[in-house]
Design a protein around this motif. Structure first.
Motif, PDB file in Angstrom:
ATOM      1  N   ASN A   1       0.810  -1.219   0.000  1.00 43.54           N
ATOM      2  CA  ASN A   1       0.000   0.000   0.000  1.00 43.54           C
ATOM      3  C   ASN A   1       0.844   1.269   0.000  1.00 43.54           C
ATOM      4  O   ASN A   1       0.369   2.335   0.383  1.00 43.54           O
ATOM      5  N   ALA A   2       2.068   1.158  -0.436  1.00 46.05           N
ATOM      6  CA  ALA A   2       2.949   2.329  -0.460  1.00 46.05           C
ATOM      7  C   ALA A   2       2.620   3.212  -1.658  1.00 46.05           C
ATOM      8  O   ALA A   2       2.170   2.737  -2.694  1.00 46.05           O
ATOM      9  N   ASN A   3       2.858   4.507  -1.511  1.00 49.48           N
ATOM     10  CA  ASN A   3       2.527   5.437  -2.596  1.00 49.48           C
ATOM     11  C   ASN A   3       3.750   5.969  -3.326  1.00 49.48           C
ATOM     12  O   ASN A   3       3.698   6.996  -3.973  1.00 49.48           O
ATOM     13  N   PHE A   4       4.885   5.252  -3.225  1.00 48.94           N
ATOM     14  CA  PHE A   4       6.035   5.634  -4.023  1.00 48.94           C
ATOM     15  C   PHE A   4       6.050   4.821  -5.318  1.00 48.94           C
ATOM     16  O   PHE A   4       5.274   3.879  -5.506  1.00 48.94           O
ATOM     17  N   ASP A   5       6.951   5.203  -6.218  1.00 49.26           N
ATOM     18  CA  ASP A   5       6.979   4.626  -7.554  1.00 49.26           C
ATOM     19  C   ASP A   5       7.857   3.384  -7.579  1.00 49.26           C
ATOM     20  O   ASP A   5       9.067   3.454  -7.369  1.00 49.26           O
ATOM     21  N   VAL A   6       7.245   2.242  -7.880  1.00 49.58           N
ATOM     22  CA  VAL A   6       7.983   0.995  -8.032  1.00 49.58           C
ATOM     23  C   VAL A   6       8.402   0.858  -9.489  1.00 49.58           C
ATOM     24  O   VAL A   6       7.559   0.769 -10.380  1.00 49.58           O
ATOM     25  N   TRP A   7       9.694   0.852  -9.733  1.00 51.41           N
ATOM     26  CA  TRP A   7      10.212   0.710 -11.101  1.00 51.41           C
ATOM     27  C   TRP A   7      10.276  -0.752 -11.510  1.00 51.41           C
ATOM     28  O   TRP A   7      10.110  -1.087 -12.664  1.00 51.41           O
ATOM     29  N   LYS A   8      10.551  -1.620 -10.574  1.00 50.15           N
ATOM     30  CA  LYS A   8      10.666  -3.046 -10.884  1.00 50.15           C
ATOM     31  C   LYS A   8      10.193  -3.857  -9.687  1.00 50.15           C
ATOM     32  O   LYS A   8      10.661  -3.670  -8.572  1.00 50.15           O
ATOM     33  N   TRP A   9       9.255  -4.768  -9.959  1.00 53.48           N
ATOM     34  CA  TRP A   9       8.760  -5.665  -8.921  1.00 53.48           C
ATOM     35  C   TRP A   9       9.597  -6.943  -8.892  1.00 53.48           C
ATOM     36  O   TRP A   9      10.195  -7.322  -9.909  1.00 53.48           O
ATOM     37  N   PRO A  10       9.643  -7.637  -7.752  1.00 48.87           N
ATOM     38  CA  PRO A  10      10.355  -8.925  -7.712  1.00 48.87           C
ATOM     39  C   PRO A  10       9.743  -9.905  -8.705  1.00 48.87           C
ATOM     40  O   PRO A  10       8.531  -9.907  -8.936  1.00 48.87           O
ATOM     41  N   SER A  11      10.586 -10.724  -9.303  1.00 42.20           N
ATOM     42  CA  SER A  11      10.126 -11.722 -10.256  1.00 42.20           C
ATOM     43  C   SER A  11      10.847 -13.028  -9.997  1.00 42.20           C
ATOM     44  O   SER A  11      11.802 -13.087  -9.215  1.00 42.20           O
ATOM     45  N   ALA A  12      10.389 -14.064 -10.701  1.00 41.22           N
ATOM     46  CA  ALA A  12      11.006 -15.372 -10.519  1.00 41.22           C
ATOM     47  C   ALA A  12      12.476 -15.343 -10.913  1.00 41.22           C
ATOM     48  O   ALA A  12      13.323 -15.970 -10.282  1.00 41.22           O
ATOM     49  N   GLY A  13      12.784 -14.603 -11.970  1.00 34.46           N
ATOM     50  CA  GLY A  13      14.162 -14.546 -12.440  1.00 34.46           C
ATOM     51  C   GLY A  13      15.034 -13.580 -11.658  1.00 34.46           C
ATOM     52  O   GLY A  13      16.252 -13.721 -11.638  1.00 34.46           O
ATOM     53  N   SER A  14      14.402 -12.563 -11.048  1.00 33.03           N
ATOM     54  CA  SER A  14      15.163 -11.544 -10.321  1.00 33.03           C
ATOM     55  C   SER A  14      14.325 -11.046  -9.142  1.00 33.03           C
ATOM     56  O   SER A  14      13.385 -10.277  -9.331  1.00 33.03           O
ATOM     57  N   PRO A  15      14.631 -11.482  -7.929  1.00 35.40           N
ATOM     58  CA  PRO A  15      13.820 -11.109  -6.767  1.00 35.40           C
ATOM     59  C   PRO A  15      13.999  -9.665  -6.317  1.00 35.40           C
ATOM     60  O   PRO A  15      13.308  -9.207  -5.409  1.00 35.40           O
ATOM     61  N   ASN A  16      14.911  -8.919  -6.953  1.00 32.30           N
ATOM     62  CA  ASN A  16      15.145  -7.534  -6.550  1.00 32.30           C
ATOM     63  C   ASN A  16      13.930  -6.666  -6.823  1.00 32.30           C
ATOM     64  O   ASN A  16      13.169  -6.908  -7.756  1.00 32.30           O
ATOM     65  N   MET A  17      13.769  -5.633  -6.009  1.00 29.77           N
ATOM     66  CA  MET A  17      12.752  -4.611  -6.235  1.00 29.77           C
ATOM     67  C   MET A  17      13.436  -3.256  -6.333  1.00 29.77           C
ATOM     68  O   MET A  17      14.268  -2.912  -5.489  1.00 29.77           O
ATOM     69  N   ASP A  18      13.117  -2.484  -7.389  1.00 28.13           N
ATOM     70  CA  ASP A  18      13.648  -1.131  -7.555  1.00 28.13           C
ATOM     71  C   ASP A  18      12.548  -0.131  -7.265  1.00 28.13           C
ATOM     72  O   ASP A  18      11.455  -0.207  -7.858  1.00 28.13           O
TER      73      ASP A  18
END
Length: 432
Positions: free
Chosen positions: A53-70
Motif C-alpha cells: 500500500n505504499a505510494n512511491f513509484d515501483v520501477w521493478k517488482w520482484p520476479s522469478a528470475g530476479s527477486p530484486n525490487m527497484d
C-alpha cells in the motif's frame, strides 16, 4: 497475511501500490532509485507486504528470475522507509543517486539535437512524437515502393496512432504472413520507440544491401507502430515532473490514465492488475476502455494471416511469451520459447548482452490483460512476445542515448533470427 518483523506498516497505508507519482514536493534531485535485495522467499513475501500500500513509484517488482525490487524514493520517503527495511533485515543499495541528473542529460541532448535544425534523422537520439511522425512521413516518401503509412485510430487527446507498413509486393507470395511490432505502450520507456524506429529504418535503408535482412523483410508484411500510447509519450516530454509517466491520459475520476497493457480483454483485471484508478497498473473501468487499446485490437483483427507479434518494453532484458496472467504454460510453449532462445542467442552474439527467456508470468510476474496474451489467446497468433529491453537497473527508464544504437542493433539481430525461426516453423504450427 504475513508475519511481520516490525510494526511500521501503518506508515505507508494510503493508496494501493503503484500509484501515480506526483513530484511536487521538491526537485527530482531529491529522488533516488533504491534496489532492495531479498535473500530468500520469506524476504520477498515480507517486502511485498511492506510495499503493498505504499505510494512511491515501483520501477521493478520482484520476479522469478530476479527477486530484486527497484523503487524511487524522495528524501522524506527514504527517511521513513529505509529504517523499516533495515529493521526487517532487508538489504538495499542505491542504483540511481540523482534521478534529476539523468533527466537533465536526456533533455539537454534532445534540445541540442533540435537546435541544429532539420537534417538527417538521428537514430542515436530520443525524439518527440512529432519528430517521429515527421520521420515516418519522410521515410515512406523516400521508399514509397515498399513503405507506406497507416493510421490505427485516434487517441483520447486526438493524436493519431500512426504506423509504418513495410512490404515488397514484387517479391514472394501474395499471401505473405504478417508481423506486427509495437513500441511505447508504456509512456516512460523511451528506449522502446527509439529501438522500434531504428529497426524499421534499417529494414528500409539496408534493403538489398544486407542479403539476410532483405530476406527477412521479404518473408513478411511488416506492420510497425512505434508509439502505441501517444498521449502518454507526449506527456513525458512536457517537463521533468511528467518524465516518468506510464499510463494513458484519459480522466479516471480523481486520477488520470489507465495502464494500456492491463486493458486487453483476456483475463482482464485479474492477477497483476489494480482496480484503483490511481494505480500505475490500473486496468481501466472495463476491458478496451482506452481508445488506443481498442483501436489496436480492432486493427489487428483486420490483418490477414497475422503470425507474429512483439510488444517492446523496458527494462530488465527479457524475451517472453504467454502466458502473463498465469504461470500455467500454453500447449505450444516449447515452440514459442524456442523462438525466444533463438532471438536471445543472436542478440547476445553482437555485444554480449544477456537476456533471459521464458513465459511472462514465469520469469517476470503475473500480469493479466496484456497485449501479448490477448493476441495469442484471442487471435491465435502462434508467435506472440513481450520484450523488455536494456538495461537491468543501472539507468532503468532513463537509459542514456549512447545505448540507443547498441540496443537497436542487437534487437534487430534478435528479430532477424526470430523471423527465420518463425518462417521455418509456421507450417509445423499450422499442422498441430
Amino acid at each position: 497475511m504475513f508475519a511481520f518483523k516490525a510494526l511500521y506498516f501503518g506508515i505507508f497505508v494510503s493508496l494501493h501500490y503503484g500509484v501515480n507519482v506526483v513530484l511536487s514536493t521538491g526537485p527530482l534531485s531529491q529522488f533516488r532509485v533504491i534496489r532492495i535485495t531479498p535473500s530468500d522467499s520469506s524476504d520477498v513475501e515480507t517486502l511485498l507486504a511492506l510495499t503493498k500500500n505504499a505510494n512511491f513509484d515501483v520501477w521493478k517488482w520482484p520476479s522469478a528470475g530476479s527477486p530484486n525490487m527497484d523503487v524511487m524514493l524522495s528524501r522524506e520517503e527514504r527517511r521513513t522507509f529505509l529504517p523499516v527495511l533495515q529493521t526487517n533485515g532487508l538489504q538495499f543499495h542505491v542504483m540511481i543517486k540523482d534521478v534529476q541528473r539523468l533527466i537533465d542529460v536526456q533533455r539537454s541532448s534532445a534540445l541540442k539535437s533540435r537546435s541544429r535544425g532539420v537534417g538527417e534523422f538521428e537514430y542515436f537520439k530520443y525524439h518527440t512524437l512529432d519528430e517521429i511522425f515527421a520521420w515516418m512521413e519522410n521515410i515512406t516518401s523516400v521508399y514509397k515502393d515498399r513503405a507506406s503509412l497507416f493510421n490505427v485510430t485516434t487517441s483520447y487527446e486526438g493524436r493519431p496512432l500512426m504506423g509504418l507498413k513495410i512490404s515488397n509486393p514484387s517479391v514472394g507470395p501474395a499471401d505473405r504472413p504478417a508481423f506486427w511490432i509495437e513500441g511505447g505502450i508504456h509512456a516512460r520507456e523511451w528506449i522502446s520507440p527509439a529501438t522500434v524506429v531504428f529497426m524499421a529504418g534499417q529494414m528500409l535503408d539496408l534493403y538489398k544491401l544486407d542479403p539476410e535482412l532483405t530476406a527477412a523483410v521479404d518473408k513478411f508484411d511488416w506492420y510497425i507502430l512505434p508509439v502505441t500510447n501517444p498521449d502518454g509519450y507526449s506527456f513525458t516530454w512536457k517537463d521533468d515532473k511528467s518524465r516518468l509517466w506510464r499510463k494513458t491520459r484519459s480522466p479516471q475520476g480523481k486520477c488520470i490514465g489507465v495502464d494500456p497493457n492491463r486493458n486487453w480483454d483476456l483475463e482482464w483485471c485479474k492477477s497483476g492488475a489494480s482496480k484503483d484508478p490511481c494505480s500505475d497498473t490500473y486496468c481501466g473501468p472495463e476491458a478496451f476502455s482506452e481508445p488506443e487499446v481498442k483501436g489496436v485490437s480492432d486493427f489487428l483483427q483486420g490483418l490477414p494471416n497475422l503470425k507474429a507479434f512483439i510488444d517492446v518494453h523496458s527494462y530488465s532484458q527479457l524475451w517472453m511469451s504467454p502466458w502473463g496472467y498465469t504461470k500455467k504454460l500454453p500447449e505450444n510453449y516449447k515452440l514459442q520459447d524456442g523462438g525466444s532462445a533463438v532471438a536471445t542467442d543472436a542478440l547476445e552474439k553482437m555485444y554480449g548482452t544477456k537476456y533471459e527467456h521464458g513465459s511472462i508470468a514465469g520469469i517476470l510476474y503475473e500480469a493479466s490483460g496484456s497485449s501479448a496474451d490477448w493476441v495469442y489467446g484471442k487471435l491465435k497468433v502462434p508467435f506472440s512476445y513481450a520484450v523488455e529491453l536494456r538495461d537491468t537497473g543501472k539507468y532503468g527508464f532513463l537509459l542514456p542515448e549512447d545505448q540507443i544504437l547498441p540496443t537497436g542493433h542487437e534487437t534487430l539481430e534478435a528479430v532477424r533470427a526470430l523471423v527465420m525461426y518463425i518462417y521455418e516453423n509456421i507450417q509445423y504450427y499450422n499442422d498441430l
